[in-house]
Design a protein around this motif. Structure first.
Motif, mmCIF file in Angstrom:
data_model
loop_
_atom_site.group_PDB
_atom_site.id
_atom_site.type_symbol
_atom_site.label_atom_id
_atom_site.label_comp_id
_atom_site.label_asym_id
_atom_site.label_seq_id
_atom_site.Cartn_x
_atom_site.Cartn_y
_atom_site.Cartn_z
ATOM 1 N N ASN A 142 -20.428 -5.052 2.324
ATOM 2 C CA ASN A 142 -20.235 -3.641 2.653
ATOM 3 C C ASN A 142 -19.267 -3.477 3.827
ATOM 4 N N GLU A 143 -19.290 -4.427 4.761
ATOM 5 C CA GLU A 143 -18.313 -4.389 5.854
ATOM 6 C C GLU A 143 -16.894 -4.560 5.306
ATOM 7 N N LEU A 144 -16.738 -5.402 4.293
ATOM 8 C CA LEU A 144 -15.429 -5.590 3.675
ATOM 9 C C LEU A 144 -14.973 -4.314 2.960
ATOM 10 N N VAL A 145 -15.924 -3.627 2.332
ATOM 11 C CA VAL A 145 -15.603 -2.357 1.675
ATOM 12 C C VAL A 145 -15.189 -1.318 2.711
ATOM 13 N N ARG A 146 -15.944 -1.220 3.785
ATOM 14 C CA ARG A 146 -15.667 -0.224 4.823
ATOM 15 C C ARG A 146 -14.307 -0.450 5.482
ATOM 16 N N SER A 147 -13.918 -1.717 5.613
ATOM 17 C CA SER A 147 -12.634 -2.030 6.251
ATOM 18 C C SER A 147 -11.468 -1.975 5.263
ATOM 19 N N GLY A 148 -11.762 -1.711 3.991
ATOM 20 C CA GLY A 148 -10.714 -1.583 2.989
ATOM 21 C C GLY A 148 -10.220 -2.891 2.416
ATOM 22 N N GLN A 149 -10.917 -3.997 2.711
ATOM 23 C CA GLN A 149 -10.460 -5.300 2.230
ATOM 24 C C GLN A 149 -10.784 -5.524 0.759
ATOM 25 N N ILE A 150 -11.868 -4.907 0.282
ATOM 26 C CA ILE A 150 -12.207 -4.975 -1.140
ATOM 27 C C ILE A 150 -12.667 -3.588 -1.579
ATOM 28 N N SER A 151 -12.664 -3.356 -2.883
ATOM 29 C CA SER A 151 -13.109 -2.067 -3.414
ATOM 30 C C SER A 151 -14.626 -2.086 -3.628
ATOM 31 N N LYS A 152 -15.189 -0.901 -3.796
ATOM 32 C CA LYS A 152 -16.625 -0.807 -4.086
ATOM 33 C C LYS A 152 -16.960 -1.501 -5.399
ATOM 34 N N GLU A 153 -16.042 -1.421 -6.359
ATOM 35 C CA GLU A 153 -16.257 -2.084 -7.644
ATOM 36 C C GLU A 153 -16.249 -3.604 -7.480
ATOM 37 N N ASP A 154 -15.333 -4.130 -6.654
ATOM 38 C CA ASP A 154 -15.292 -5.572 -6.390
ATOM 39 C C ASP A 154 -16.577 -6.039 -5.719
ATOM 40 N N ALA A 155 -17.138 -5.188 -4.877
ATOM 41 C CA ALA A 155 -18.340 -5.557 -4.128
ATOM 42 C C ALA A 155 -19.519 -5.839 -5.039
ATOM 43 N N GLU A 156 -19.572 -5.155 -6.180
ATOM 44 C CA GLU A 156 -20.710 -5.313 -7.087
ATOM 45 C C GLU A 156 -20.845 -6.742 -7.591
ATOM 46 N N HIS A 157 -19.738 -7.468 -7.638
ATOM 47 C CA HIS A 157 -19.771 -8.831 -8.200
ATOM 48 C C HIS A 157 -19.296 -9.879 -7.200
ATOM 49 N N HIS A 158 -19.275 -9.528 -5.934
ATOM 50 C CA HIS A 158 -18.798 -10.461 -4.914
ATOM 51 C C HIS A 158 -19.803 -11.615 -4.743
ATOM 52 N N PRO A 159 -19.330 -12.868 -4.628
ATOM 53 C CA PRO A 159 -20.239 -14.020 -4.531
ATOM 54 C C PRO A 159 -21.100 -14.031 -3.260
ATOM 55 N N ARG A 160 -20.685 -13.280 -2.234
ATOM 56 C CA ARG A 160 -21.461 -13.252 -0.983
ATOM 57 C C ARG A 160 -22.139 -11.901 -0.784
ATOM 58 N N LYS A 161 -22.467 -11.275 -1.877
ATOM 59 C CA LYS A 161 -23.031 -9.937 -1.836
ATOM 60 C C LYS A 161 -24.335 -9.866 -1.055
ATOM 61 N N ASN A 162 -25.114 -10.930 -1.081
ATOM 62 C CA ASN A 162 -26.443 -10.896 -0.460
ATOM 63 C C ASN A 162 -26.451 -11.353 1.002
ATOM 64 N N VAL A 163 -25.276 -11.609 1.586
ATOM 65 C CA VAL A 163 -25.215 -12.034 2.988
ATOM 66 C C VAL A 163 -25.369 -10.813 3.889
ATOM 67 N N LEU A 164 -26.403 -10.823 4.739
ATOM 68 C CA LEU A 164 -26.668 -9.692 5.621
ATOM 69 C C LEU A 164 -26.020 -9.894 6.988
ATOM 70 N N VAL A 165 -25.591 -8.798 7.596
ATOM 71 C CA VAL A 165 -25.084 -8.845 8.959
ATOM 72 C C VAL A 165 -26.130 -8.308 9.943
ATOM 73 N N ARG A 166 -27.227 -7.809 9.423
ATOM 74 C CA ARG A 166 -28.290 -7.282 10.277
ATOM 75 C C ARG A 166 -29.627 -7.432 9.544
ATOM 76 N N ALA A 167 -30.652 -7.925 10.240
ATOM 77 C CA ALA A 167 -31.978 -8.069 9.650
ATOM 78 C C ALA A 167 -33.025 -7.922 10.752
ATOM 79 N N LEU A 168 -34.241 -7.656 10.348
ATOM 80 C CA LEU A 168 -35.349 -7.497 11.290
ATOM 81 C C LEU A 168 -35.973 -8.859 11.581
ATOM 82 N N GLY A 169 -36.195 -9.156 12.864
ATOM 83 C CA GLY A 169 -36.877 -10.377 13.242
ATOM 84 C C GLY A 169 -35.997 -11.575 13.494
ATOM 85 N N THR A 170 -34.686 -11.374 13.467
ATOM 86 C CA THR A 170 -33.776 -12.516 13.620
ATOM 87 C C THR A 170 -33.091 -12.551 14.982
#
Length: 253
Positions: A142-170
């Protein structure tokens, strides 16, 4: 208001690391929560379950939440407390080192909802104006989408889609995104883990939520759609629906 919760292991995972809950305080205000745990063996289960159980205990003794400002304050204060509890548990239990969880929590009253979230579990609103996502994923993609590096459509199938930049307890300091919305008659709030949002599109969600079925049938249908589309992840959701008639005097936000 009417509520329903469902959590499902999915078709691939050995364990369900999601936890969900809906709780009322003494004045009847509702707290709805979805947490999607992550970490080592079973540690994700621990993080999400601790989050739900701790918020439940705190909420059931909470005073009446009469305004969005009070809801924002409650969520910020108590999510921070949960974060500290998770960190301490991970430090004192080596088998839980590195554990964390997403969280999306909504305080719902007769006139408004305040939603706080960390991670990529989502909140959606379905009403007469349509269907929209009201949270924004804290993910690398989503950070890549917000910065314009990839499209929202590309994000749906991105290999690192599940990598979080923020989580609770970390981390010691947690940043909670918060938003408040007015609620009207028959409005529907959907909270879910990414096991649902990654597998069921928004048009399908809207169609299902607006079908003339009970909330339980709607929730089970959404889970079935996610499983039919692969079910690679745990699938969890909470639906909160406002009554069709709201008492006069309770409609201001």
């Amino acid at each position: 208001m009417e509520t329903v919760i469902v959590t499902d292991r999915g078709k691939v995972r050995q364990h369900n690391e999601d936890s969900v809950g809906v709780y009322k305080n003494e004045d009847g205000d509702v707290l709805a929560v979805v947490a999607d745990g992550m970490g080592g063996h079973l540690a994700g289960d621990v993080a999400s379950q601790m989050t739900i159980a701790t918020l439940k205990e705190m909420w059931e003794s909470a005073s009446r939440i009469s305004s969005p400002d009070l809801a924002v304050h409650w969520l910020k204060e108590h999510i921070e407390k949960v974060n500290a509890i998770l960190l301490e548990h991970a430090l004192t239990h080596p088998d839980c080192k590195g554990m964390g969880t997403t969280v999306v929590a909504a305080i719902c009253t007769e006139s408004f909802a305040t939603i706080g979230h960390i991670g990529d579990s989502r909140g959606y609103l379905c009403n007469t104006d349509g269907f929209k996502q009201i949270t924004e994923d804290h993910s690398l993609v989503n950070e890549l989408v917000r910065s314009g590096q990839i499209s929202k459509e590309d994000a749906e199938h991105h290999p690192r889609k599940n990598v979080l930049v923020r989580a609770l307890g970390t981390e010691e300091h947690v940043e909670l995104d918060l938003t408040s919305i007015c609620l009207e008659e028959s409005d529907i709030l959907l909270l879910c883990s990414d096991g649902l949002s990654n597998k069921v599109g928004e048009s399908e969600m809207k169609q299902t939520l607006t079908s003339l079925r009970s909330l339980e049938e709607i929730a089970l249908s959404l889970v079935k759609q996610a499983n039919d589309n692969g079910g690679e992840d745990n699938i969890s959701l909470v639906i909160v629906k406002q009554p069709s008639e709201i008492k006069e005097g309770d409609q201001t936000c």
